[in-house]
Design an enzyme around this catalytic site. Structure first.
Site, mmCIF file in Angstrom:
data_model
loop_
_atom_site.group_PDB
_atom_site.id
_atom_site.type_symbol
_atom_site.label_atom_id
_atom_site.label_comp_id
_atom_site.label_asym_id
_atom_site.label_seq_id
_atom_site.Cartn_x
_atom_site.Cartn_y
_atom_site.Cartn_z
ATOM 1 N N THR A 1 12.199 4.611 -6.057
ATOM 2 C CA THR A 1 11.838 3.521 -6.956
ATOM 3 C C THR A 1 11.387 4.091 -8.292
ATOM 4 O O THR A 1 11.237 5.311 -8.446
ATOM 5 C CB THR A 1 10.683 2.677 -6.387
ATOM 6 O OG1 THR A 1 9.493 3.490 -6.379
ATOM 7 C CG2 THR A 1 10.981 2.196 -4.975
ATOM 8 N N SER B 1 0.860 -1.175 0.000
ATOM 9 C CA SER B 1 0.000 0.000 0.000
ATOM 10 C C SER B 1 0.898 1.227 0.000
ATOM 11 O O SER B 1 1.849 1.300 -0.781
ATOM 12 C CB SER B 1 -0.951 -0.031 1.201
ATOM 13 O OG SER B 1 -1.829 1.065 1.180
ATOM 14 N N TYR C 1 -5.454 8.682 -6.558
ATOM 15 C CA TYR C 1 -4.507 7.711 -6.000
ATOM 16 C C TYR C 1 -4.953 7.288 -4.604
ATOM 17 O O TYR C 1 -4.948 6.110 -4.261
ATOM 18 C CB TYR C 1 -3.107 8.317 -5.957
ATOM 19 C CG TYR C 1 -2.040 7.351 -5.508
ATOM 20 C CD1 TYR C 1 -1.762 6.199 -6.237
ATOM 21 C CD2 TYR C 1 -1.299 7.594 -4.347
ATOM 22 C CE1 TYR C 1 -0.773 5.310 -5.826
ATOM 23 C CE2 TYR C 1 -0.308 6.714 -3.934
ATOM 24 C CZ TYR C 1 -0.057 5.577 -4.675
ATOM 25 O OH TYR C 1 0.929 4.697 -4.259
ATOM 26 N N LYS D 1 -5.922 3.518 -2.873
ATOM 27 C CA LYS D 1 -5.173 3.040 -1.708
ATOM 28 C C LYS D 1 -6.051 2.951 -0.463
ATOM 29 O O LYS D 1 -5.950 1.998 0.311
ATOM 30 C CB LYS D 1 -3.966 3.953 -1.449
ATOM 31 C CG LYS D 1 -2.854 3.820 -2.477
ATOM 32 C CD LYS D 1 -2.315 2.400 -2.549
ATOM 33 C CE LYS D 1 -1.145 2.263 -3.508
ATOM 34 N NZ LYS D 1 -0.654 0.870 -3.621
#
Length: 275
Positions: A184, A135, A149, A153
């Protein structure tokens, strides 16, 4: 160290890739899924005996069941299912298109739900297992410019928290991973932005437009986050949530305290509506 078999969606980049690399290098088996098989050619070549690959777009619900069923059939047992595939969609609610809304929810929420549902019959049959949902701090704390978004979530947070209670009698644990900002591919390419509307210029929602020029410096170390997720599987009972990153802890605790501060003064008026 216990050797396990893992099923991980989205192993081509981000946390999925980091998890796969760490697990394979230590001798575990990994069933990984990607949308583009050529994106993990190196893992196939290096770990030919321990890396199982499935071609999957998690917006394709029938295909989710096909791939999950095939992984369990080919590998015999899967100890941990990691639901990782997803991406970010940012911009004010008015700035994103209908198509972007649909795809975001289909990927981040419906895809996660259906992956868990596909794995559950197998985990129940084998009498144990762990489901790990990647999550985000965005699943517990909301910010302007990320409404869609957050929708995905926050939805998956509620689903997994209830699911954890449903499957506990079958010796299946559920963990929600709540990382903060991390270095990332999510932050460096795998996100979408809505089309800016002049009405939102200078408003709090407009701050996400800066992502067009790349994300700000992020503190989270993907390797350390992945290692902590892997270690969590040894914990009994399964931790319902793993808050990872000082920024995540600060944002989550502030959001929870603010929520309590909004609700607690209403104790008396709430009671007035009860018979």
């Amino acid at each position: 160290m216990t050797t396990r078999t893992w099923f991980i969606t989205g192993v081509n980049s981000g946390f999925g890739r980091e998890l796969a690399e760490q697990l394979l290098s230590r001798g575990d088996r990994v069933a990984g899924t990607v949308r583009r098989p050529d994106s993990v050619k190196d893992l196939q070549e290096t770990y030919a005996e321990s890396f199982w690959l499935g071609h999957l777009d998690v917006t394709d619900v029938p295909r989710i069941r096909e791939v999950v069923d095939a992984a369990f059939a080919d590998l015999g047992r899967i100890d941990v299912v990691v639901i990782n595939a997803g991406y970010g969609l940012f911009g004010a609610a008015e700035e994103v298109s209908d198509e972007q809304v649909q795809h975001q929810i289909a990927t981040n929420l419906v895809g996660a739900i259906q992956t868990a549902r596909a794995a559950l019959p197998h985990l129940r049959t084998q009498g144990s297992g762990r489901i790990i949902q990647i999550s985000s701090v965005a699943g517990l704390a909301a910010h302007p410019g990320a409404s869609l978004y957050h929708a995905g979530k926050w939805g998956v947070e509620g689903f997994m928290e209830a699911l954890a209670q449903e499957v506990a009698p079958f010796n299946i644990g559920v963990t929600l991973v709540e990382p903060g900002g991390a270095r990332t591919a999510f932050a460096n390419g795998s996100l979408q932005l809505g089309e800016p509307l002049a009405a939102y210029d200078g408003t709090p929602a407009a701050m996400v437009r800066a992502f067009r020029n790349g994300p700000p410096p992020l503190p989270g170390d993907p390797a350390k986050i992945a290692a902590r997720v892997i270690d969590s599987v040894d914990e009994e009972p399964a931790p319902l949530r793993l808050v990872l990153g000082g920024d995540s802890y600060a944002a989550v605790t502030a959001a929870l305290r603010a929520r309590l501060a909004q609700v607690e003064p209403q104790q008396g008026t709430a009671a007035e509506t009860s018979s």
